[in-house]
Design an enzyme around this catalytic site. Structure first.
Site, short mmCIF file in Angstrom:
data_model
loop_
_atom_site.label_atom_id
_atom_site.label_comp_id
_atom_site.label_asym_id
_atom_site.label_seq_id
_atom_site.Cartn_x
_atom_site.Cartn_y
_atom_site.Cartn_z
N LYS A 18 0.83 -1.21 0.00
CA LYS A 18 0.00 0.00 0.00
C LYS A 18 0.87 1.27 0.00
O LYS A 18 0.62 2.19 -0.75
CB LYS A 18 -0.91 0.05 1.24
N ARG A 94 -9.43 1.76 9.80
CA ARG A 94 -9.00 0.39 10.06
C ARG A 94 -10.06 -0.37 10.84
O ARG A 94 -9.91 -1.56 11.07
CB ARG A 94 -7.75 0.43 10.90
N ARG A 131 11.33 -6.66 5.28
CA ARG A 131 11.15 -5.21 5.07
C ARG A 131 12.11 -4.39 5.94
O ARG A 131 12.27 -4.67 7.13
CB ARG A 131 9.71 -4.81 5.39
N ARG A 163 11.57 -2.04 11.15
CA ARG A 163 10.57 -1.40 12.01
C ARG A 163 10.36 -2.22 13.27
O ARG A 163 10.36 -3.44 13.22
CB ARG A 163 9.23 -1.30 11.25
N ARG A 174 -0.57 -8.03 14.11
CA ARG A 174 -1.14 -7.04 13.18
C ARG A 174 -1.98 -7.73 12.09
O ARG A 174 -3.02 -7.23 11.69
CB ARG A 174 -0.02 -6.21 12.55
#
Ligand code: AMP
Length: 226
Positions: A18, A94, A131, A163, A174
């Site tokens: 996204k 969300r 990532r 992260r 998540r």
């Protein structure tokens, strides 16, 4: 000619691409990319008291309470003529409560569409584990894209890190939350005739073309521009 750009919401699991696609769409349509996660990370980095309160939710991969999120996002949407220019919302809404608040804020007709960027869970798990992100400018790195100099951002020279919420535990929390809280939004937008589904599996350039095609088709772009 153009009076405004599209008003978009983008949905998709963490790691669906996204962020990357929103940056591209934002350039293509000249609309601001409003990422709730980025806004909260800026607050956190500022060391403010509000940032400290967000910290425990974000580190654990938990959702920040709806009332806090809605206040921050309503404020952002009220800035700089955002509603008139058009926008792309990434990471917000969300939950159904947030989606309802957005509709109250904007009026149903003002949102052009919610795009569901679909990528299978095993693919996003793989992407999230690899990532890395620049902690200064937010540039993403990962599978096919690594910085030219190890740990240093190609774009701004900032430090490229993993992260804190990309740990295995936080990722699985998540993704569970996405399934429980955010996936119901897909049906929610569908019943309001706002949903557009796009296959998010392929090279980024291919996905951008798919998204632009889907958005233009949906908007009958020529007419909106008149
Ligand atoms: P993201 O970068 O979108 O994955 O967001 C990072 C973190 O910010 C999430 O794991 C949540 O803790 C928080 N967050 C971002 N957007 C929202 C939202 N709309 N509602 C609740 N929490 C959010």
């Amino acid at each position: 000619m153009a009076t405004r750009g599209p008003r978009l919401v983008i949905l998709g699991k963490q790691g669906a691409g996204k962020g990357t696609q929103c940056v591209r769409l934002s350039r293509h349509y000249l609309i601001p990319h409003i990422s709730s996660g980025d806004m909260f990370r800026v607050e956190l980095k500022s060391g403010s008291e509000a940032g400290e309160r967000l910290n425990k939710f974000m580190r654990a991969g938990e959702l920040i309470p709806d009332d806090v999120v809605i206040e921050v996002m309503a404020h952002r949407l009220g800035q700089d003529g955002t509603r008139d220019k058009g926008f792309i919302l990434d990471g917000f809404p969300r939950t159904t409560t947030q989606a309802e608040a957005l509709f109250d804020h904007l009026d149903t007709a003002e949102l052009d569409m919610a795009i569901d960027l679909q990528v299978p869970t095993d693919v996003v798990l793989h992407r999230l584990a690899s990532r890395r992100v620049c902690q200064d400018c937010g540039q993403n790195y990962g599978l096919g894209k690594i910085p030219k100099h190890d740990g240093i951002c190609d774009r701004c020279g900032g430090e490229v890190i993993q992260r804190e919420d990309d740990t295995t535990e936080a990722i699985s929390r998540r993704l569970n939350l996405y399934e429980q809280q955010t996936e119901p939004l897909i049906a929610w937008y569908l019943t309001r005739d706002k949903l557009v589904t796009v296959d998010g599996l392929n090279e980024p350039d291919v996905i951008t073309k798919r998204l632009v095609r889907a958005i233009d088709r949906r908007l009958e772009w020529g007419q909106v521009r008149e």
